[in-house]
Design an enzyme around this catalytic site. Structure first.
Site, PDB file in Angstrom:
ATOM      1  N   LYS A  97      -5.316  -3.039  15.728  1.00 38.74           N
ATOM      2  CA  LYS A  97      -5.179  -2.049  14.663  1.00 38.74           C
ATOM      3  C   LYS A  97      -6.341  -2.271  13.706  1.00 38.74           C
ATOM      4  CE  LYS A  97      -2.478  -0.749  10.621  1.00 38.74           C
ATOM      5  NZ  LYS A  97      -1.357  -1.109   9.720  1.00 38.74           N
ATOM      6  N   GLY A 158       1.882  -0.395   1.054  1.00 36.13           N
ATOM      7  CA  GLY A 158       2.828  -1.139   0.237  1.00 36.13           C
ATOM      8  C   GLY A 158       3.328  -0.423  -1.001  1.00 36.13           C
ATOM      9  N   ALA A 184       1.734   3.232   6.456  1.00 33.37           N
ATOM     10  CA  ALA A 184       1.457   2.923   5.047  1.00 33.37           C
ATOM     11  C   ALA A 184       2.202   3.836   4.087  1.00 33.37           C
ATOM     12  CB  ALA A 184      -0.032   2.970   4.730  1.00 33.37           C
ATOM     13  N   GLY A 185       2.817   3.200   3.094  1.00 32.08           N
ATOM     14  CA  GLY A 185       3.516   3.920   2.043  1.00 32.08           C
ATOM     15  C   GLY A 185       4.943   4.290   2.369  1.00 32.08           C
TER      16      GLY A 185
END
Length: 257
Positions: A97, A158, A184-185
């Site tokens: 990744k 995060g 993400a998020g």
């Protein structure tokens, strides 16, 4: 929903889990089992095979069921990311990744350096999943460069803010021919379900699970939410409309005439 295949591997579970921030390898192992995940991400620096002085993350992962996706977190440019990827490949890990974020405040991915790294890692024969901004043009460039899937962000890493890039993710889903993994998020199971309902092939979360008061219950909640979204799509929900539609036939009100 269409079958999920990345790098030649078929996945039956569309929830991918990051391994950072867990209190212990025991807690991580329990969360992995509750999530049912078949792919986990981890930084190369967290792998300590045979090192008794460190808590080896591999002890928590059943590699007969779970693919390990090494991430290049901490890399500030393509050169650093490719160096990490090569170290991982030499250690026997062929899935990478790509995370390249020079700005420590928002951790937003560098599109130029990420594309360079995709091209380089694809030439090495690696299974490459780049973490990118929700940019449809960049997603297609990464696909053309050899990415096995693309991982557009929902909101900053995060942040737990959910999907703030909805419109762009819809375009990426429409245009890409490789799997789309929203990354993400993602802060709540409902955010993960929303991603699947938008057409994403899978969802990756970490902080939402690891930082929860009960990571094991949260991991299970994510698994169930994503499965619920899958079932809903398979059920072919009715289209949304701008006006009301009576749920009971109008002739039932003839008694009031």
């Amino acid at each position: 929903m269409k079958e999920l295949v990345i790098g030649g591997r078929k996945f039956t579970n569309r929830f991918f889990l990051g391994t950072g921030k867990f209190a212990s390898s025991e807690e991580l192992k329990a969360a992995l089992e509750a999530s049912g995940t078949e792919l986990v991400t981890t930084a190369l620096t967290r792998i300590h095979e045979g090192d008794a002085a460190h808590d080896d993350i591999l002890k928590a992962i059943d590699r007969s069921k779970t693919e390990i996706l090494l991430n290049t977190s901490g890399a500030r440019n393509a050169e650093e990311a490719v160096r990490i990827a090569k170290l991982g490949k030499a250690a026997g890990y062929n899935w990478v990744k790509l995370e390249i974020h020079p700005d420590a405040r928002y951790l937003l991915p560098d599109p130029v350096e990420t594309l360079k790294a995709v091209e380089a890692c694809a030439r090495l024969g690696m299974v490459v999943l780049p973490y990118i901004n929700a940019d449809p043009v960049l997603a297609r460039h990464c696909e053309d460069a050899g990415a096995a899937a693309v991982m557009p962000l929902g909101s900053p890493i995060g942040s737990n803010r959910g999907i703030r890039t909805r419109d762009m993710i819809e375009i990426i889903v429409e245009q890409c021919h490789v799997p789309v993994v929203v990354d993400a998020g993602i802060g709540l199971p409902s955010h993960a379900a929303e991603a699947i309902e938008l057409g994403a092939d899978a969802v990756l979360a970490n902080t939402a699970v690891a930082a929860a008061g009960n990571p094991v219950k949260m991991a299970e909640a994510f698994r169930l939410a994503i499965r619920a979204a899958e079932l809903a799509l398979e059920a072919h929900p009715p289209a949304a409309t701008r006006t009301a539609n009576a749920t009971s036939p109008m002739y039932t009100f003839d008694i009031f005439k």
